[in-house]
Scaffold this motif. Sequence first.
Motif, PDB file in Angstrom:
ATOM      1  N   MET A   1      -1.148 -15.387  -0.992  1.00 22.32           N
ATOM      2  CA  MET A   1      -1.925 -14.307  -0.674  1.00 22.32           C
ATOM      3  C   MET A   1      -1.377 -12.920  -1.044  1.00 22.32           C
ATOM      4  O   MET A   1      -0.228 -12.685  -0.652  1.00 22.32           O
ATOM      5  N   LEU A   2      -2.114 -12.247  -1.827  1.00 28.53           N
ATOM      6  CA  LEU A   2      -1.502 -10.858  -2.392  1.00 28.53           C
ATOM      7  C   LEU A   2      -1.688  -9.806  -1.407  1.00 28.53           C
ATOM      8  O   LEU A   2      -2.756  -9.748  -0.738  1.00 28.53           O
ATOM      9  N   SER A   3      -0.866  -8.931  -1.085  1.00 29.30           N
ATOM     10  CA  SER A   3      -0.939  -7.861  -0.293  1.00 29.30           C
ATOM     11  C   SER A   3      -1.237  -6.556  -1.077  1.00 29.30           C
ATOM     12  O   SER A   3      -0.996  -6.513  -2.386  1.00 29.30           O
ATOM     13  N   ALA A   4      -1.952  -5.665  -0.441  1.00 22.15           N
ATOM     14  CA  ALA A   4      -2.243  -4.528  -0.885  1.00 22.15           C
ATOM     15  C   ALA A   4      -1.212  -3.515  -1.580  1.00 22.15           C
ATOM     16  O   ALA A   4      -0.103  -3.585  -0.688  1.00 22.15           O
ATOM     17  N   PRO A   5      -1.208  -3.214  -2.719  1.00 22.31           N
ATOM     18  CA  PRO A   5       0.194  -2.346  -3.041  1.00 22.31           C
ATOM     19  C   PRO A   5       0.390  -1.145  -2.255  1.00 22.31           C
ATOM     20  O   PRO A   5      -0.906  -0.091  -1.842  1.00 22.31           O
ATOM     21  N   TYR A   6       1.343  -0.681  -1.893  1.00 21.26           N
ATOM     22  CA  TYR A   6       1.559   0.651  -1.000  1.00 21.26           C
ATOM     23  C   TYR A   6       1.925   1.867  -2.053  1.00 21.26           C
ATOM     24  O   TYR A   6       2.643   1.678  -3.118  1.00 21.26           O
ATOM     25  N   ILE A   7       1.429   2.748  -1.826  1.00 13.28           N
ATOM     26  CA  ILE A   7       1.598   4.276  -2.554  1.00 13.28           C
ATOM     27  C   ILE A   7       2.731   4.798  -2.041  1.00 13.28           C
ATOM     28  O   ILE A   7       2.772   5.264  -0.693  1.00 13.28           O
ATOM     29  N   THR A   8       3.806   4.970  -2.854  1.00 17.60           N
ATOM     30  CA  THR A   8       5.034   5.544  -2.271  1.00 17.60           C
ATOM     31  C   THR A   8       4.987   6.963  -2.488  1.00 17.60           C
ATOM     32  O   THR A   8       4.254   7.324  -3.741  1.00 17.60           O
ATOM     33  N   LEU A   9       6.030   7.535  -2.163  1.00 15.45           N
ATOM     34  CA  LEU A   9       6.171   9.195  -2.571  1.00 15.45           C
ATOM     35  C   LEU A   9       6.602   9.195  -3.831  1.00 15.45           C
ATOM     36  O   LEU A   9       6.100  10.163  -4.698  1.00 15.45           O
ATOM     37  N   PRO A  10       7.589   8.432  -4.379  1.00 19.40           N
ATOM     38  CA  PRO A  10       8.130   8.352  -5.833  1.00 19.40           C
ATOM     39  C   PRO A  10       6.994   8.347  -6.617  1.00 19.40           C
ATOM     40  O   PRO A  10       6.764   8.689  -7.812  1.00 19.40           O
ATOM     41  N   THR A  11       6.107   7.110  -6.266  1.00 22.41           N
ATOM     42  CA  THR A  11       4.990   7.021  -7.179  1.00 22.41           C
ATOM     43  C   THR A  11       3.945   8.071  -7.487  1.00 22.41           C
ATOM     44  O   THR A  11       3.511   8.481  -8.591  1.00 22.41           O
ATOM     45  N   VAL A  12       3.655   8.794  -6.299  1.00 20.37           N
ATOM     46  CA  VAL A  12       2.829  10.093  -6.247  1.00 20.37           C
ATOM     47  C   VAL A  12       3.431  11.455  -7.034  1.00 20.37           C
ATOM     48  O   VAL A  12       2.799  11.801  -7.996  1.00 20.37           O
ATOM     49  N   ILE A  13       4.803  11.422  -6.852  1.00 23.04           N
ATOM     50  CA  ILE A  13       5.425  12.497  -7.626  1.00 23.04           C
ATOM     51  C   ILE A  13       5.536  12.018  -9.032  1.00 23.04           C
ATOM     52  O   ILE A  13       5.264  13.080 -10.066  1.00 23.04           O
ATOM     53  N   ALA A  14       5.583  10.731  -9.562  1.00 21.58           N
ATOM     54  CA  ALA A  14       5.720  10.335 -10.947  1.00 21.58           C
ATOM     55  C   ALA A  14       4.220  10.707 -11.476  1.00 21.58           C
ATOM     56  O   ALA A  14       3.893  11.051 -12.896  1.00 21.58           O
ATOM     57  N   GLY A  15       3.140  10.226 -10.627  1.00 20.36           N
ATOM     58  CA  GLY A  15       1.711  10.459 -11.178  1.00 20.36           C
ATOM     59  C   GLY A  15       1.473  12.006 -11.478  1.00 20.36           C
ATOM     60  O   GLY A  15       0.741  12.354 -12.402  1.00 20.36           O
ATOM     61  N   ALA A  16       1.857  12.831 -10.509  1.00 21.95           N
ATOM     62  CA  ALA A  16       1.796  14.190 -10.595  1.00 21.95           C
ATOM     63  C   ALA A  16       2.396  14.828 -11.902  1.00 21.95           C
ATOM     64  O   ALA A  16       1.843  15.919 -12.491  1.00 21.95           O
ATOM     65  N   ALA A  17       3.615  14.431 -12.051  1.00 23.53           N
ATOM     66  CA  ALA A  17       4.367  14.772 -13.371  1.00 23.53           C
ATOM     67  C   ALA A  17       3.556  14.312 -14.522  1.00 23.53           C
ATOM     68  O   ALA A  17       3.401  14.978 -15.640  1.00 23.53           O
ATOM     69  N   VAL A  18       3.139  13.095 -14.525  1.00 25.23           N
ATOM     70  CA  VAL A  18       2.327  12.706 -15.772  1.00 25.23           C
ATOM     71  C   VAL A  18       1.085  13.645 -16.023  1.00 25.23           C
ATOM     72  O   VAL A  18       0.802  13.937 -17.085  1.00 25.23           O
ATOM     73  N   ILE A  19       0.378  13.809 -14.891  1.00 25.79           N
ATOM     74  CA  ILE A  19      -0.787  14.598 -15.052  1.00 25.79           C
ATOM     75  C   ILE A  19      -0.380  16.096 -15.549  1.00 25.79           C
ATOM     76  O   ILE A  19      -1.148  16.632 -16.386  1.00 25.79           O
ATOM     77  N   PHE A  20       0.826  16.688 -14.977  1.00 18.51           N
ATOM     78  CA  PHE A  20       1.208  18.053 -15.397  1.00 18.51           C
ATOM     79  C   PHE A  20       1.566  17.955 -16.809  1.00 18.51           C
ATOM     80  O   PHE A  20       1.207  18.906 -17.559  1.00 18.51           O
ATOM     81  N   LEU A  21       2.321  16.999 -17.251  1.00 18.53           N
ATOM     82  CA  LEU A  21       2.645  16.913 -18.672  1.00 18.53           C
ATOM     83  C   LEU A  21       1.343  16.477 -19.795  1.00 18.53           C
ATOM     84  O   LEU A  21       1.211  17.223 -20.716  1.00 18.53           O
ATOM     85  N   PHE A  22       0.544  16.001 -19.143  1.00 16.24           N
ATOM     86  CA  PHE A  22      -0.743  15.768 -19.932  1.00 16.24           C
ATOM     87  C   PHE A  22      -1.519  17.209 -20.036  1.00 16.24           C
ATOM     88  O   PHE A  22      -1.942  17.501 -20.982  1.00 16.24           O
ATOM     89  N   ALA A  23      -1.642  17.967 -18.815  1.00 18.61           N
ATOM     90  CA  ALA A  23      -2.401  19.106 -18.699  1.00 18.61           C
ATOM     91  C   ALA A  23      -1.658  20.146 -20.027  1.00 18.61           C
ATOM     92  O   ALA A  23      -2.221  20.960 -20.454  1.00 18.61           O
ATOM     93  N   LEU A  24      -0.179  20.099 -19.685  1.00 16.26           N
ATOM     94  CA  LEU A  24       0.646  21.111 -20.636  1.00 16.26           C
ATOM     95  C   LEU A  24       0.493  20.543 -22.133  1.00 16.26           C
ATOM     96  O   LEU A  24       0.358  21.528 -23.034  1.00 16.26           O
ATOM     97  N   ALA A  25       0.252  19.315 -22.383  1.00 15.59           N
ATOM     98  CA  ALA A  25       0.123  18.783 -23.867  1.00 15.59           C
ATOM     99  C   ALA A  25      -1.216  19.398 -24.398  1.00 15.59           C
ATOM    100  O   ALA A  25      -1.444  19.691 -25.317  1.00 15.59           O
ATOM    101  N   LEU A  26      -2.397  19.346 -23.316  1.00  9.13           N
ATOM    102  CA  LEU A  26      -3.582  19.862 -23.840  1.00  9.13           C
ATOM    103  C   LEU A  26      -3.729  21.225 -23.946  1.00  9.13           C
ATOM    104  O   LEU A  26      -4.357  21.938 -24.824  1.00  9.13           O
ATOM    105  N   TYR A  27      -3.028  22.251 -23.023  1.00 10.80           N
ATOM    106  CA  TYR A  27      -3.298  23.649 -22.949  1.00 10.80           C
ATOM    107  C   TYR A  27      -1.674  24.258 -23.018  1.00 10.80           C
ATOM    108  O   TYR A  27      -1.599  24.978 -22.130  1.00 10.80           O
ATOM    109  N   PRO A  28      -1.106  23.909 -24.136  1.00 11.35           N
ATOM    110  CA  PRO A  28       0.365  24.644 -23.972  1.00 11.35           C
ATOM    111  C   PRO A  28       0.141  26.066 -24.258  1.00 11.35           C
ATOM    112  O   PRO A  28       1.322  26.825 -23.935  1.00 11.35           O
ATOM    113  N   SER A  29      -0.692  26.639 -24.962  1.00 11.71           N
ATOM    114  CA  SER A  29      -0.567  28.144 -25.457  1.00 11.71           C
ATOM    115  C   SER A  29      -0.975  28.886 -24.193  1.00 11.71           C
ATOM    116  O   SER A  29      -0.279  29.975 -24.159  1.00 11.71           O
ATOM    117  N   SER A  30      -1.796  28.556 -23.259  1.00  9.21           N
ATOM    118  CA  SER A  30      -1.900  29.286 -22.147  1.00  9.21           C
ATOM    119  C   SER A  30      -0.868  29.642 -21.064  1.00  9.21           C
ATOM    120  O   SER A  30      -0.539  30.416 -20.575  1.00  9.21           O
TER     121      SER A  30
END
Length: 127
Positions: A1-30
């Motif tokens: 039986m598979l257990s539900a994956p836990y969302i940990t703080l490092p996972t959240v921080i890594a996801g936020a960093a990826v989103i920030f870098l993606f936004a930076l790539a889309l709007y670097p000039s502003s």
Amino acid sequence: MLSAPYITLPTVIAGAAVIFLFALALYPSSLLQWFKRKRYQYEVTFSLYMLSPTEKFIFNSILFLFLSMVSIAVALYLPRHVKIIAHRAYYYVSGDLLKNGTTSGVLDTTGAGFLTPTAVAEVAGSA
């Protein structure tokens, strides 16, 4: 039986960093324009634009060291200072010592810089 994956703080921080870098790539000039404007405001405010690079480095180093020392001092000593002021305010309002005698220095009769249990008893008149 598979257990539900836990969302940990490092996972959240890594996801936020990826989103920030993606936004930076889309709007670097502003974002870069905003940083350039803030740097320009800093240099104009402190008149750094007329200094040589060595003088700017010296000024920025001294400013960084000063702000670092102030922030460390605030982090280390401000909580204790606020606690002492709160205890003194309590004493001035109520006219009574706290149960553990922590109005240190308000009625110091020992000369030691803090109230001992015997000094608290003497001040309270029960000695």
